[in-house]
Design a protein around this motif. Structure first.
Motif, mmCIF file in Angstrom:
data_model
loop_
_atom_site.group_PDB
_atom_site.id
_atom_site.type_symbol
_atom_site.label_atom_id
_atom_site.label_comp_id
_atom_site.label_asym_id
_atom_site.label_seq_id
_atom_site.Cartn_x
_atom_site.Cartn_y
_atom_site.Cartn_z
ATOM 1 N N VAL A 1 0.963 -1.263 -0.006
ATOM 2 C CA VAL A 1 0.017 -0.118 0.048
ATOM 3 C C VAL A 1 0.893 1.357 -0.175
ATOM 4 O O VAL A 1 0.474 2.227 -0.751
ATOM 5 C CB VAL A 1 -1.125 -0.160 1.416
ATOM 6 N N LEU A 2 2.007 1.416 0.774
ATOM 7 C CA LEU A 2 2.815 2.362 0.889
ATOM 8 C C LEU A 2 3.690 2.675 -0.342
ATOM 9 O O LEU A 2 3.941 3.995 -0.579
ATOM 10 C CB LEU A 2 3.809 2.382 2.036
ATOM 11 N N LYS A 3 4.192 1.757 -0.963
ATOM 12 C CA LYS A 3 5.047 2.114 -2.235
ATOM 13 C C LYS A 3 4.394 2.887 -3.263
ATOM 14 O O LYS A 3 5.179 3.901 -3.546
ATOM 15 C CB LYS A 3 5.287 0.852 -2.855
ATOM 16 N N PRO A 4 3.124 2.751 -3.788
ATOM 17 C CA PRO A 4 2.729 3.751 -4.711
ATOM 18 C C PRO A 4 2.638 4.963 -4.179
ATOM 19 O O PRO A 4 2.629 6.267 -4.831
ATOM 20 C CB PRO A 4 1.271 2.941 -5.107
ATOM 21 N N LEU A 5 2.335 5.047 -2.731
ATOM 22 C CA LEU A 5 1.981 6.458 -2.408
ATOM 23 C C LEU A 5 3.193 7.280 -2.110
ATOM 24 O O LEU A 5 3.364 8.584 -2.154
ATOM 25 C CB LEU A 5 1.448 6.211 -0.747
ATOM 26 N N MET A 6 4.385 6.581 -1.858
ATOM 27 C CA MET A 6 5.550 7.306 -1.477
ATOM 28 C C MET A 6 6.731 7.097 -2.632
ATOM 29 O O MET A 6 7.843 7.549 -2.533
ATOM 30 C CB MET A 6 6.111 6.401 -0.188
ATOM 31 N N GLN A 7 6.476 6.269 -3.798
ATOM 32 C CA GLN A 7 7.341 6.140 -4.720
ATOM 33 C C GLN A 7 7.880 7.807 -5.495
ATOM 34 O O GLN A 7 7.139 8.537 -5.621
ATOM 35 C CB GLN A 7 6.674 5.819 -6.080
ATOM 36 N N GLY A 8 9.139 7.894 -5.122
ATOM 37 C CA GLY A 8 9.897 9.201 -5.472
ATOM 38 C C GLY A 8 9.800 10.114 -4.300
ATOM 39 O O GLY A 8 10.313 11.531 -4.698
ATOM 40 N N LYS A 9 8.998 10.123 -3.384
ATOM 41 C CA LYS A 9 9.008 10.896 -2.286
ATOM 42 C C LYS A 9 9.767 10.765 -0.948
ATOM 43 O O LYS A 9 9.803 11.615 -0.022
ATOM 44 C CB LYS A 9 7.338 10.927 -1.945
ATOM 45 N N ALA A 10 10.104 9.421 -1.028
ATOM 46 C CA ALA A 10 10.869 9.041 0.054
ATOM 47 C C ALA A 10 11.571 7.816 -0.012
ATOM 48 O O ALA A 10 11.234 7.012 -1.016
ATOM 49 C CB ALA A 10 9.655 8.332 1.293
ATOM 50 N N ASP A 11 12.592 7.610 0.694
ATOM 51 C CA ASP A 11 13.827 6.543 0.386
ATOM 52 C C ASP A 11 12.871 4.996 0.848
ATOM 53 O O ASP A 11 12.648 5.124 2.176
ATOM 54 C CB ASP A 11 14.912 6.768 1.093
ATOM 55 N N LEU A 12 12.440 4.156 0.152
ATOM 56 C CA LEU A 12 11.678 2.998 0.468
ATOM 57 C C LEU A 12 12.298 2.254 1.292
ATOM 58 O O LEU A 12 11.666 1.489 1.954
ATOM 59 C CB LEU A 12 11.183 2.446 -0.794
ATOM 60 N N GLY A 13 13.696 2.138 1.065
ATOM 61 C CA GLY A 13 14.509 1.131 2.166
ATOM 62 C C GLY A 13 14.369 1.860 3.602
ATOM 63 O O GLY A 13 14.215 0.815 4.392
ATOM 64 N N ALA A 14 14.287 3.027 3.754
ATOM 65 C CA ALA A 14 14.338 3.663 4.901
ATOM 66 C C ALA A 14 12.952 3.616 5.519
ATOM 67 O O ALA A 14 12.648 3.105 6.618
ATOM 68 C CB ALA A 14 14.625 5.128 5.161
ATOM 69 N N VAL A 15 11.835 3.584 4.718
ATOM 70 C CA VAL A 15 10.329 3.438 5.007
ATOM 71 C C VAL A 15 10.201 2.043 5.519
ATOM 72 O O VAL A 15 9.593 1.648 6.713
ATOM 73 C CB VAL A 15 9.606 3.717 3.973
ATOM 74 N N SER A 16 10.775 1.026 4.609
ATOM 75 C CA SER A 16 10.691 -0.321 5.092
ATOM 76 C C SER A 16 11.345 -0.595 6.509
ATOM 77 O O SER A 16 10.745 -1.375 7.264
ATOM 78 C CB SER A 16 11.490 -1.257 4.068
ATOM 79 N N GLY A 17 12.407 -0.001 6.962
ATOM 80 C CA GLY A 17 12.892 0.107 8.212
ATOM 81 C C GLY A 17 12.095 0.358 9.474
ATOM 82 O O GLY A 17 11.699 0.015 10.407
ATOM 83 N N LYS A 18 11.326 1.772 8.844
ATOM 84 C CA LYS A 18 10.539 2.207 9.701
ATOM 85 C C LYS A 18 9.092 1.562 10.194
ATOM 86 O O LYS A 18 8.568 1.336 11.357
ATOM 87 C CB LYS A 18 9.907 3.528 9.314
ATOM 88 N N VAL A 19 8.812 0.974 9.087
ATOM 89 C CA VAL A 19 7.584 -0.106 8.935
ATOM 90 C C VAL A 19 7.913 -1.508 9.803
ATOM 91 O O VAL A 19 7.147 -1.927 10.803
ATOM 92 C CB VAL A 19 7.062 -0.655 7.529
ATOM 93 N N ARG A 20 9.226 -2.127 9.856
ATOM 94 C CA ARG A 20 9.623 -3.088 10.465
ATOM 95 C C ARG A 20 9.677 -2.872 12.007
ATOM 96 O O ARG A 20 9.139 -3.665 12.687
ATOM 97 C CB ARG A 20 10.984 -3.622 9.847
ATOM 98 N N ALA A 21 10.128 -1.601 12.197
ATOM 99 C CA ALA A 21 10.172 -1.113 13.498
ATOM 100 C C ALA A 21 8.751 -0.956 14.267
ATOM 101 O O ALA A 21 8.453 -1.336 15.321
ATOM 102 C CB ALA A 21 11.085 0.149 13.878
ATOM 103 N N ALA A 22 8.015 -0.457 13.434
ATOM 104 C CA ALA A 22 6.573 -0.164 13.920
ATOM 105 C C ALA A 22 5.745 -1.590 14.128
ATOM 106 O O ALA A 22 4.890 -1.624 15.105
ATOM 107 C CB ALA A 22 5.776 0.429 12.930
ATOM 108 N N LEU A 23 6.033 -2.519 13.205
ATOM 109 C CA LEU A 23 5.272 -3.899 13.252
ATOM 110 C C LEU A 23 6.029 -4.739 14.346
ATOM 111 O O LEU A 23 5.371 -5.496 15.076
ATOM 112 C CB LEU A 23 5.545 -4.714 12.165
ATOM 113 N N ASN A 24 7.450 -4.455 14.841
ATOM 114 C CA ASN A 24 7.839 -5.055 15.914
ATOM 115 C C ASN A 24 7.517 -4.745 17.227
ATOM 116 O O ASN A 24 7.623 -5.097 18.358
ATOM 117 C CB ASN A 24 9.441 -5.177 15.946
ATOM 118 N N ALA A 25 7.069 -3.353 17.190
ATOM 119 C CA ALA A 25 6.819 -2.412 18.451
ATOM 120 C C ALA A 25 5.627 -3.143 19.384
ATOM 121 O O ALA A 25 4.620 -3.725 18.754
ATOM 122 C CB ALA A 25 6.569 -1.285 18.497
#
Length: 148
Positions: free
Chosen positions: A124-148
């Motif tokens: 869901v996030l990839k099309p919303l953030m394509q070119g607007k954010a570093d998807l690698g960093a976003v992936s790390g933040k999603v991982r952190a949020a899901l592990n919390a």
């Protein structure tokens, strides 16, 4: 106006201004778009073109780091100019707060509760953030949020 038309128009402007670095960067972008179209046997839409340009910017940023590490400041400066020229065609980057808000909203929307749902959230996030954010960093933040 489509992004490809905008690239071609800016190429003409760079030619008239005799801006060699910008002209070269734009020509490389157009070439990469055409190559991707040929490889995929389809015409790219603006979102796909943004993906191609984002990849080019990332490659150049990696090159800058390597050139600086190797003491090649003049090559790093040229790459930095190309990054600046290419970033003009990308959408405005999202702030950290906007990224966090989108991640939290998407996790709630999808009903994600564990790392097993990471693919759904990123889908869901990839099309919303394509070119607007570093998807690698976003992936790390999603991982952190899901592990919390």
């Amino acid at each position: 106006m489509s992004l490809l038309i905008q690239l071609k128009d800016e190429m003409k402007v760079a030619m008239r201004a005799k801006d060699k670095v910008r002209l070269g960067a734009i020509r490389m972008a157009i070439s990469a778009v055409k190559q991707t179209e040929i490889d995929n046997k389809t015409e790219l839409d603006d979102a796909s073109i943004i993906g191609v340009i984002t990849k080019m910017v990332k490659q150049r940023k990696d090159s800058i780091a390597m050139f600086l590490e190797g003491g090649r400041d003049e090559l790093a400066a040229k790459e930095a100019e190309e990054v600046t020229a290419l970033e003009a065609f990308l959408p405005t980057p999202l702030t950290d707060d906007e990224v966090s808000t989108l991640i939290n909203d998407t996790i709630t929307q999808v009903g994600a509760s564990s790392m097993a749902d990471m693919g759904k959230v990123m889908g869901v996030l990839k099309p919303l953030m394509q070119g607007k954010a570093d998807l690698g960093a976003v992936s790390g933040k999603v991982r952190a949020a899901l592990n919390a």
